[in-house]
Design a protein around this motif. Sequence first.
Motif, short mmCIF file in Angstrom:
data_model
loop_
_atom_site.label_atom_id
_atom_site.label_comp_id
_atom_site.label_asym_id
_atom_site.label_seq_id
_atom_site.Cartn_x
_atom_site.Cartn_y
_atom_site.Cartn_z
N LEU A 173 -42.94 25.95 -22.02
CA LEU A 173 -41.42 26.28 -22.04
C LEU A 173 -41.50 27.89 -22.09
O LEU A 173 -42.13 28.48 -22.71
N LYS A 174 -40.39 28.50 -21.20
CA LYS A 174 -40.29 29.87 -21.35
C LYS A 174 -38.73 30.05 -21.36
O LYS A 174 -37.95 29.47 -20.69
N ALA A 175 -38.32 31.31 -21.72
CA ALA A 175 -36.90 31.60 -21.79
C ALA A 175 -36.94 33.22 -21.90
O ALA A 175 -37.88 33.69 -22.77
N ALA A 176 -36.11 33.83 -21.37
CA ALA A 176 -35.33 35.18 -21.71
C ALA A 176 -34.86 35.33 -23.14
O ALA A 176 -34.00 34.45 -23.52
N VAL A 177 -35.09 36.27 -23.95
CA VAL A 177 -34.58 36.65 -25.30
C VAL A 177 -34.08 37.88 -25.12
O VAL A 177 -34.96 38.80 -24.52
N ALA A 178 -33.05 38.31 -25.92
CA ALA A 178 -32.90 39.79 -26.19
C ALA A 178 -32.93 39.97 -27.61
O ALA A 178 -31.88 40.09 -28.23
N PRO A 179 -34.16 40.11 -28.10
CA PRO A 179 -34.17 40.06 -29.79
C PRO A 179 -33.70 41.62 -30.31
O PRO A 179 -33.66 42.65 -29.54
N GLY A 205 -39.89 43.96 -37.18
CA GLY A 205 -39.74 42.78 -36.86
C GLY A 205 -38.56 42.74 -35.94
O GLY A 205 -38.21 43.43 -35.11
N TYR A 206 -38.46 41.19 -35.27
CA TYR A 206 -37.39 40.90 -34.22
C TYR A 206 -36.65 39.77 -34.92
O TYR A 206 -37.17 39.03 -35.68
N ARG A 207 -35.57 39.63 -34.43
CA ARG A 207 -34.51 38.55 -34.80
C ARG A 207 -33.89 38.03 -33.61
O ARG A 207 -33.37 39.07 -32.75
N PHE A 208 -33.73 36.68 -32.98
CA PHE A 208 -33.25 36.26 -31.94
C PHE A 208 -32.95 34.71 -32.15
O PHE A 208 -33.61 33.89 -32.96
N PRO A 209 -31.81 34.34 -31.32
CA PRO A 209 -31.52 32.83 -31.57
C PRO A 209 -32.71 31.92 -30.81
O PRO A 209 -33.17 32.53 -29.73
N ALA A 210 -33.28 30.96 -31.20
CA ALA A 210 -34.09 30.10 -30.84
C ALA A 210 -33.63 29.71 -29.42
O ALA A 210 -32.57 28.94 -29.29
N PRO A 211 -34.42 29.88 -28.40
CA PRO A 211 -33.82 29.19 -27.03
C PRO A 211 -34.20 27.79 -26.64
O PRO A 211 -33.78 27.08 -26.09
N PRO A 256 -34.71 42.82 -21.78
CA PRO A 256 -34.79 41.58 -22.16
C PRO A 256 -36.39 41.19 -22.20
O PRO A 256 -37.00 41.57 -21.39
N MET A 257 -36.63 40.32 -23.17
CA MET A 257 -38.26 39.94 -23.38
C MET A 257 -38.16 38.45 -22.97
O MET A 257 -37.26 37.77 -22.93
N ARG A 258 -39.49 38.12 -22.75
CA ARG A 258 -39.69 36.73 -22.28
C ARG A 258 -40.47 35.81 -23.33
O ARG A 258 -41.71 36.41 -23.49
N LEU A 259 -39.95 34.73 -23.87
CA LEU A 259 -40.60 34.07 -24.88
C LEU A 259 -41.20 32.83 -24.37
O LEU A 259 -40.42 32.09 -23.55
N THR A 260 -42.56 32.68 -24.37
CA THR A 260 -43.27 31.42 -23.77
C THR A 260 -43.99 30.80 -24.94
O THR A 260 -44.42 31.23 -25.71
N ALA A 261 -43.84 29.28 -24.78
CA ALA A 261 -44.17 28.49 -25.94
C ALA A 261 -45.64 27.86 -25.25
O ALA A 261 -45.48 27.53 -24.11
N TRP A 262 -46.63 27.95 -25.83
CA TRP A 262 -48.07 27.30 -25.28
C TRP A 262 -48.36 26.13 -26.03
O TRP A 262 -48.23 26.06 -27.36
N ALA A 263 -49.07 25.18 -25.51
CA ALA A 263 -49.83 24.30 -26.48
C ALA A 263 -51.24 24.43 -26.47
O ALA A 263 -51.74 24.89 -25.43
N ARG A 264 -52.09 24.33 -27.46
CA ARG A 264 -53.23 24.58 -27.56
C ARG A 264 -53.95 23.24 -27.84
O ARG A 264 -53.63 22.73 -28.98
#
Length: 334
Positions: A180-186, A207-213, A106-114
Amino acid sequence: MRKALALLFLGLAALAQEVVVYPGFAEVKEPVVLPPSTWVYLAGERLSRIPQGSLRLLGVEETERVYQGGAVLFRYRGEGQAVLRYLYTGLSGEVFYTLEGGPLSPMRLTAWARLRLEGEALEARRLTLLAGEASLLEARAPQAALRALGEASPGSPFGLFRYELSGRKLLPGTTEIPFLKAAVAPERLLRYQAPFRTDRLLPVERGYRFPAPFPLAPGTLEVTEGSLFLGQAPMPPTPEGERTEVWLGRDLEARLARRVERVGEGEKEVTYRVETRLENPYPYPVALLLSETFPRPFRLDFPGADLLPEGYRLEVSLKPKEVRTLVYRLTLPR
């Protein structure tokens, strides 16, 4: 008494500001304690970044505003606790993402604010980021900003995405905050979509495809597998739970091999047998997305594909190292 009120005002302004950051500006609310009838706001250099007409005193009835240099004289009916509200073009924000992990885990998706701040530091007890399509914010007039704020809702792919960040002191320059952080399995994707071609080798995209956590505002995604940087891709706006697709550009290992054979012809048309072969070069499964368009009129015999007025669309799954050959018959005018 006046000294006590002034000290109270300074304490509230330093600790209790509410800041809502948009792609091109911010909305700031500062609590104030007003004396009767008149009050002077010493904005200084900040006033040059406050759109005219956006300054408001909420909680009293304003009767007049006078701008003099870096100060604003307010006249009003009332006194006591109120809120100074204004738009500020010296602060703006956006969202970007990172996707990291191993190719078989699994991979980790992280959302960042700039957040980008010009001018003096800004305290934010409550900090909110509204991200979305920039076309909603082309005008910086106060009424446009208020309308956007009222329409903003979490998870809307066609408006603005609301993210609550932890309060902090914002310093001049650029600040990046993971929130925001979440594990995804794209799913790993390979894609070919183009007008019909007879080339022996056809390039494909990866590319990759996964449900938005969580709700995904549009932004840039950076992808790293193991220690290998794979590239950046635009993240499309996606509500939580919906599937999203991101594309990293041309894949350097996978490609389609094509063979075209003429199998019939008449006075007005020619029929071809088209064979397309893909070998999955990876140790994990991939989904192959094919889409081609043809010159009209045409006839297509392609079992399993979704036939469209302009061509076809097909998705097939390949196991690790699997080879798949797809065949269709295409009839075109001479």
